[in-house]
Design an enzyme around this catalytic site. Sequence first.
Site, short mmCIF file in Angstrom:
data_model
loop_
_atom_site.label_atom_id
_atom_site.label_comp_id
_atom_site.label_asym_id
_atom_site.label_seq_id
_atom_site.Cartn_x
_atom_site.Cartn_y
_atom_site.Cartn_z
N ASN A 19 -33.52 -58.92 13.03
CA ASN A 19 -32.84 -59.96 13.80
C ASN A 19 -31.70 -59.33 14.56
OD1 ASN A 19 -29.96 -61.02 13.02
ND2 ASN A 19 -30.92 -60.36 11.11
N LEU A 60 -24.35 -62.87 16.01
CA LEU A 60 -23.32 -63.75 15.45
C LEU A 60 -22.92 -64.89 16.38
CD1 LEU A 60 -21.03 -61.13 13.64
CD2 LEU A 60 -22.48 -62.84 12.56
N CYS A 85 -22.03 -56.37 10.41
CA CYS A 85 -23.09 -56.85 11.30
C CYS A 85 -23.47 -55.75 12.28
CB CYS A 85 -22.66 -58.09 12.06
SG CYS A 85 -23.94 -58.61 13.24
N LYS A 116 -18.18 -57.83 2.75
CA LYS A 116 -19.63 -57.58 2.85
C LYS A 116 -19.89 -56.22 3.48
CE LYS A 116 -24.01 -59.69 4.22
NZ LYS A 116 -24.65 -60.95 4.62
N SER A 159 -25.51 -65.27 4.25
CA SER A 159 -24.99 -65.72 5.54
C SER A 159 -26.06 -65.63 6.64
CB SER A 159 -23.80 -64.84 5.94
OG SER A 159 -23.29 -65.28 7.17
#
Lengths: 304, 250
Positions: free
Chosen positions: A68, A72, A132, A167, A21
């Site tokens: 990074n 999102l 995330c 995830k 992703s």
Amino acid sequence: MSDLRVIFCGLELQNPIVTASGTFSAKGSGKFYDFSRLGAVTSKGVAIDPWPGNPTPRIAETHSGMLNAIGLENPGAERFIAEELPLIRNGIDFSGTRIIANVAGRSVEEYVRAAELLNAADVDMLELNISCPNIKEGGVSFGTSPAVAAKVTQEVRRVVTKPLIVKLTPNVTDICEIAHAAESSGADALSLINTLTGMRIDVRKRRHVLANKTGGLSGPAIMPVAIRMVYQVASAVKIPILGMGGIMSGADAAEFLMAGASAVAVGTAALVDPTAPVRILDELKDFMDEHGFANIEAVKNALK
Amino acid sequence: MSGVCTAEIIGNDEIAPGIFKLRLRLPAGYQRPEPGQFVNLYLNDPSRLLPRPISVCGWHESVLTLVYAVVGAGTRAISGYGIGAKIRVSTPLGNGFAVQPVKSCILVGGGVGVPPLLYLANRLAENGRDALAVLGFRGEPFLTDEFPCAVEVATDDGSAGFKGNVVELLEKLNLPASGTQILACGPKPMLGALAKFAAKRGIALQVSLEERMGCGYGACVGCVCKTAGGSRKVCEDGPVFAGDEVIWDE
């Protein structure tokens, strides 16, 4: 000739290579390679509403890796379904490539609403992103507590009829605990690992390199951590694993399979080489032919 | 389909302090870039993962010219690559300048934003179009004598040409607003000031933006800018944007 097909969450993938992703777009990646050759492609994280993401700079290079902090950024589920999804579907044509929608949220309710919309859309599987590290609310905070991970998985499971992948983040003391929580709450598969939280300082400017200060570390620098975690989780759960974290070559992909993954995702490599997913597929095929592996199951069972 | 090919370095010379001109021989069939497009250079070092996006400065018979500044360890490594060395390079990325059929194009460049404007100036000259280049430098000017059109130079310290920045020089030049389009590339503060200048006079403006990039082809959403139409990817939707579309004050 090796057989690369795998069954993942009851669905056949023509091979175990998937895009991770946030590193694939139908328009951009499609200019460099034919993604209908892959086992599956994964969308960028999609939330119920559009998200603006973090300020720039969002990217920093590190030794054998990168940080990074995109945060999102996404157009929201409705626009994703109307605009990006048809581009992916057109690129796949009649091949067996599967579409995985990555689902983001800031609350259980947001995850559920996005998952509901995406479940009804033209995708084959959902990947619940509870890992995330770059958003203030939601994201990794759902993936670091077994109870919270269980709660969000259960609630999303109620509305999702398609295979549900959860995830996981590596930023935990015991990833097996979270893996158990997701499995017992109805996850059909697990994907791991998401990025490791990191930070860099520009010592000359005396400033953080990333506007968000911290970001997620990916790339070959994190592969040994990912291999260890896939190996641990594979022996702790019964559901299949989509392994990822720094895969740069076919041999790296084979290493994840031997560690216990059923399929593998290529992420950061696609930034170093835009054709990486199909190159790694070809390299995996060559590796299997060269070492006499008849199928993916044989690679998975090869570790002595 | 775009792609990545392996090019041979046929020149890599320092043309001003810290500024290098890299000439690459590409395989046949590589598409001619449009002025304003950029390429990704992939380093010959597996520990440095990210490509370096560099805008195109020249193109002639499969030889690509790039002029880059050494700004960090990656570009320093590239500056050490010798003639005959191989380097991976992507096919042209992003979108070029949209030149309007105006009477006169003003090309405004700042520092390492000058090279893509040289490529644009050469393309305009090929098409018999008139142009004026207004180029600003912090230190020693470079490429100014290669422009096929009239050139005005500004330097911060006044060591060459006008003492001051390009916007101050433009004010002094007092150019007609009608029949004029400004095409610009340079640091964001310069472009922001230029956008104010152009808006005040009603001059059409196109700007090429720089941003820290990841993939360079629209997948990672690492490089974005705020525009009137929402967040846009600099690599895929740009790097050239209309000056009045970009939201400058951040």
